[in-house]
Motif scaffolding. Sequence first.
Motif, short mmCIF file in Angstrom:
data_model
loop_
_atom_site.label_atom_id
_atom_site.label_comp_id
_atom_site.label_asym_id
_atom_site.label_seq_id
_atom_site.Cartn_x
_atom_site.Cartn_y
_atom_site.Cartn_z
N ARG B 163 0.82 -1.21 0.00
CA ARG B 163 0.00 0.00 0.00
C ARG B 163 0.86 1.27 0.00
NH1 ARG B 163 -3.44 1.47 3.94
NH2 ARG B 163 -2.38 0.45 5.62
N PHE B 164 2.18 1.11 0.17
CA PHE B 164 3.04 2.27 0.38
C PHE B 164 4.05 2.44 -0.76
CE2 PHE B 164 1.67 0.84 4.53
CZ PHE B 164 1.37 2.01 5.18
N GLY B 165 4.73 3.59 -0.72
CA GLY B 165 5.92 3.76 -1.55
C GLY B 165 7.08 3.12 -0.80
N ILE B 166 7.68 2.11 -1.42
CA ILE B 166 8.68 1.31 -0.73
C ILE B 166 10.08 1.66 -1.24
CG2 ILE B 166 9.53 -1.09 -0.46
CD1 ILE B 166 7.05 -0.49 1.20
N VAL B 167 11.04 1.74 -0.32
CA VAL B 167 12.42 1.95 -0.77
C VAL B 167 13.24 0.70 -0.45
CG1 VAL B 167 12.33 4.44 -0.45
CG2 VAL B 167 13.24 3.00 1.37
N VAL B 168 14.15 0.38 -1.35
CA VAL B 168 15.03 -0.77 -1.16
C VAL B 168 16.43 -0.22 -0.93
CG1 VAL B 168 15.84 -2.93 -2.16
CG2 VAL B 168 13.57 -2.05 -2.76
N THR B 169 17.05 -0.64 0.19
CA THR B 169 18.35 -0.06 0.55
C THR B 169 19.41 -1.14 0.64
OG1 THR B 169 17.93 -0.35 2.91
CG2 THR B 169 17.25 1.74 1.92
N ASN B 170 20.68 -0.72 0.59
CA ASN B 170 21.75 -1.65 0.91
C ASN B 170 22.04 -1.56 2.41
OD1 ASN B 170 23.34 0.54 1.41
ND2 ASN B 170 24.62 0.34 -0.40
N ARG B 174 21.90 3.19 1.96
CA ARG B 174 21.82 3.88 0.67
C ARG B 174 20.68 3.28 -0.15
NH1 ARG B 174 26.27 6.15 -3.52
NH2 ARG B 174 24.63 6.88 -4.93
N ILE B 175 19.91 4.13 -0.79
CA ILE B 175 18.74 3.66 -1.52
C ILE B 175 19.13 3.16 -2.91
CG2 ILE B 175 16.52 4.34 -2.50
CD1 ILE B 175 16.27 6.32 -0.16
N LEU B 176 18.71 1.92 -3.22
CA LEU B 176 19.04 1.33 -4.51
C LEU B 176 17.87 1.43 -5.47
CD1 LEU B 176 20.68 -1.91 -3.07
CD2 LEU B 176 21.85 0.19 -3.76
N GLU B 177 16.67 1.39 -4.92
CA GLU B 177 15.52 1.24 -5.80
C GLU B 177 14.26 1.76 -5.12
OE1 GLU B 177 13.12 -2.38 -7.92
OE2 GLU B 177 15.09 -2.83 -7.09
N PHE B 178 13.33 2.26 -5.93
CA PHE B 178 12.02 2.69 -5.43
C PHE B 178 10.94 1.81 -6.00
CE2 PHE B 178 14.49 6.50 -5.08
CZ PHE B 178 14.12 6.99 -3.85
N GLN B 179 9.93 1.52 -5.22
CA GLN B 179 8.77 0.79 -5.73
C GLN B 179 7.52 1.51 -5.24
OE1 GLN B 179 9.78 -3.07 -3.86
NE2 GLN B 179 9.76 -3.84 -5.96
N GLU B 180 6.71 2.01 -6.16
CA GLU B 180 5.50 2.71 -5.76
C GLU B 180 4.36 1.70 -5.69
OE1 GLU B 180 5.37 5.69 -4.62
OE2 GLU B 180 3.20 5.77 -4.38
N LYS B 181 3.82 1.50 -4.51
CA LYS B 181 2.74 0.54 -4.27
C LYS B 181 2.96 -0.76 -5.05
CE LYS B 181 -0.38 4.12 -2.89
NZ LYS B 181 -1.30 5.15 -3.28
N PRO B 182 4.04 -1.45 -4.76
CA PRO B 182 4.42 -2.61 -5.56
C PRO B 182 3.57 -3.84 -5.21
CG PRO B 182 5.94 -2.34 -3.76
CD PRO B 182 4.94 -1.23 -3.64
N GLU B 183 3.39 -4.68 -6.21
CA GLU B 183 2.66 -5.92 -5.96
C GLU B 183 3.54 -6.88 -5.15
OE1 GLU B 183 0.40 -8.60 -9.05
OE2 GLU B 183 0.22 -6.45 -9.53
N HIS B 184 4.83 -6.88 -5.52
CA HIS B 184 5.77 -7.76 -4.81
C HIS B 184 6.86 -6.91 -4.18
CE1 HIS B 184 3.73 -11.10 -6.62
NE2 HIS B 184 3.86 -10.53 -7.82
N PRO B 185 6.60 -6.36 -2.99
CA PRO B 185 7.58 -5.46 -2.37
C PRO B 185 8.88 -6.19 -2.03
CG PRO B 185 5.75 -5.92 -0.87
CD PRO B 185 5.37 -6.50 -2.18
N VAL B 221 10.85 14.39 -8.57
CA VAL B 221 12.11 14.93 -8.06
C VAL B 221 13.02 13.82 -7.54
CG1 VAL B 221 13.15 16.48 -6.36
CG2 VAL B 221 11.04 17.14 -7.55
N ILE B 222 12.45 12.94 -6.71
CA ILE B 222 13.28 11.87 -6.13
C ILE B 222 13.82 10.94 -7.25
CG2 ILE B 222 13.28 9.90 -4.54
CD1 ILE B 222 13.11 12.48 -3.00
N PRO B 223 12.95 10.48 -8.16
CA PRO B 223 13.48 9.65 -9.25
C PRO B 223 14.55 10.37 -10.08
CG PRO B 223 11.09 9.48 -9.16
CD PRO B 223 11.47 10.54 -8.19
N TYR B 224 14.34 11.67 -10.29
CA TYR B 224 15.33 12.44 -11.05
C TYR B 224 16.69 12.41 -10.35
CZ TYR B 224 17.85 16.57 -12.70
OH TYR B 224 18.81 17.42 -13.17
N CYS B 225 16.68 12.68 -9.04
CA CYS B 225 17.92 12.68 -8.27
C CYS B 225 18.56 11.30 -8.29
CB CYS B 225 17.68 13.10 -6.83
SG CYS B 225 17.15 14.81 -6.67
#
Lengths: 372, 424
Positions: B163-170, B174-185, B221-225
Amino acid sequence: MRAVGMILAGGNSYRMKELSNKRAIAAMPIAGSFRGIDFALSSMSNSNIQKVAVLTQYNSRSLNEHLSSSKWWDFGRKQGGLFVFPPMVTSDNDFWYRGTADAIHQNLDFLRQCHEPYVVIASGDGVYKLDYAKVLEYHIARKADITVVCKDLPSTEDATRFGLIRMNEESRIVQFDEKPMAASSHTVSCGIYVIRRRQLIELIEKSIEEGRHDFVKDVLIRYKDVKRIFGYKIKDYWSNIASVESYYQTNMDFLKKEVRDYFFRQYPDVHSKVDDNPPAKYNPGSKVKNSLIANGSIINGYVENSVIFKKVFVGDGCVIKNSIVLDDVYLGDNVYLENCIVESRDTLRANSRYVGEDGIRIVIESNERYVL
Amino acid sequence: MVKKEMIAMLLAGGQGSRLGVLTSKVAKPAVAFGGKYRIIDFPLSNCINSGIDTVGVLTQYQPLRLNTHIGIGIPWDLDRNVGGVTVLPPYEKVGKAEWYTGTANAIYQNLAYMESFNPEYVLILSGDHIYKMDYEVMLDYHKAHKADVSIAVMPVPQEEASRFGIVVTNENGRILEFQEKPEHPKSNLASMGIYIFSWKVLKEALLTLKDQRNCDFGKHVIPYCHEKGQTLVAYEYNGYWKDVGTLGSYWEANMELIDIIPEFNLYEEFWKIYTKNDILPPQYVAEDSVVERCLVGDGSEIYGEVYNSVIGCGVVIEKGAVVRDSILMQNVVIREGAVVERGIIAENSVIGARTQLGIGEERPNRVKPSVYAFGLAVVGEDTVIPPDVRIGKNTAVTGKTLPEDYPDGVLESGETLDKAGDVQ
């Protein structure tokens, strides 16, 4: 407004007993969220008086804390402001305030530099709402030299701790007895006066020259037949808190709907310093009857016919009846209180019992408080 | 020269349409919460408690209540000679007039405001969450990680992560990836919508994306950065944080405050929450009243019975009235013998004598089933409900209603009665 305000808040009274060990009367907490001086200050602010001097002397730290900012009463404007004047050693004075007239005299420079033509003098120990502009209007219409605000007490009440007034049919004061042994009248002076500024300066200078230091005895009473001194009666609620009994009774008066409605729901409002406390909280098992509860308090026990001030914690199984619990008191479990005034910041141990047998008991405990 | 290390930009322009009639006349950040507060008090108090004394509040939707509440910032000590709180509404420019079209667009339109403080860092906040957070600690984290952008995240249950915007970190955050309301977080760290940007990075991104339509932090903005290869880190937060975006979660968050020792404790000396106090006097609880498990605001008068409820300031509950599991905002009046169950009643509304609110069977709302749900009966501000009517669950009532608006004296569950034109 054409008047400057002066609040005489330096006094102490042995009638306050231990309650005055901690603070001046003007700083006494009232009705859950207010202090004595709020009523005079709010009335001044609501009457558009913009410049107010508070004269302090006795035990003024608590009062100073309360007056630390003028914004609560909407003073602190470019024109005017709230000034606190304690006694001060200068090249030509090394006395404390020797009396009310002397207190004004030591701050005569402040009055000289004002441009307002009138002065409203009030005390910090009255609970009332008053439009000083109306008193001033009355004062001008009567061509009075001094107007004394007064109140008719019910004949059942002991008036001998006040200044007693008798007026003729045109409201001119013909008799003024200061704290007489036997009450000669039931009209009491509220300690609120309106007077022309230059007239006040003149009278005060003269009194001090003659070595007289008290405003009531040496100005009001002495000049009674020479100057035109009038009485202005307050019809609404007025109460003085300068004794333990009247302090207790005044707080209890706020349990009456008409008193609450008059002060809290009718224009104008009474202002006070704002504490940032959360709302009061009632936990399971709490039972409250006919009581006032101020913000920040947490109630677990039983409270009846009482006034609970801010940030009070009432533990499980407590019973509080006909009592006043001042700010930031912690009551452990199963405390029993009846006919008591509990001093602020006290901690009462669990299972302790305090009862005022004949009259009001003042509870002062300085136990360690262990809270998380 | 004026210089502030970090300034905050608080996004408070949103409507919060899922709060239904509660936000028909006020922006969501100005909605009352917890007896005497408004939602925006929480981020504002967090700012001053974190030592941030310069806050720009971006307003757009129904700003009147918000403006009067904030004023010059006195309650939060944000009345400053330099900095303090500034309300920033959209404005007309040479040759064009433009609303705030997205979160980042709103910030972009106020570049000049930010520039005037020469900040090193800019904190982006939203005005619709209930939490206590020390932004200074987050800033320390930002500096320690030499980050360009820090995003506050919090762990959510894995099954709810979609249900959320999920961030994947190492392992270093440090953030490696973003998932907006992902089916498989791939992670359970959800973004809280709180960002610290290094000023130069933010400015560059906003200028580059200035023509982006509906420019949004999360979407643009975040994806751009991220794509530009800048250092994005996740700052993990583990305290209480509540989104009060729906009537259900708003009601729940209020109710949680009543617990004996609530997870979100307003009574702690440390980290106070400040608000504008309109009403000072204490509350009065009468002889035959019952008040149990309640928060009650200043100046309220209770003659009836109240259970499990959050009562605002200046409320009157008359004799014989019963209020259960409800939220009453400032100056609400419940007349003699009325019954309120699971009600949310907005400011200055009056419930007539012997009227019953929130009774009967539960049925989904016919107009907005997703908004007026949770078995709640919602009453908009300045509403009048006549005596002797019965109102069901999942209902909404606004405006000055008359007895003839209630056929047979009843508003069935799932119905909406809108006399103020508030329900779109």
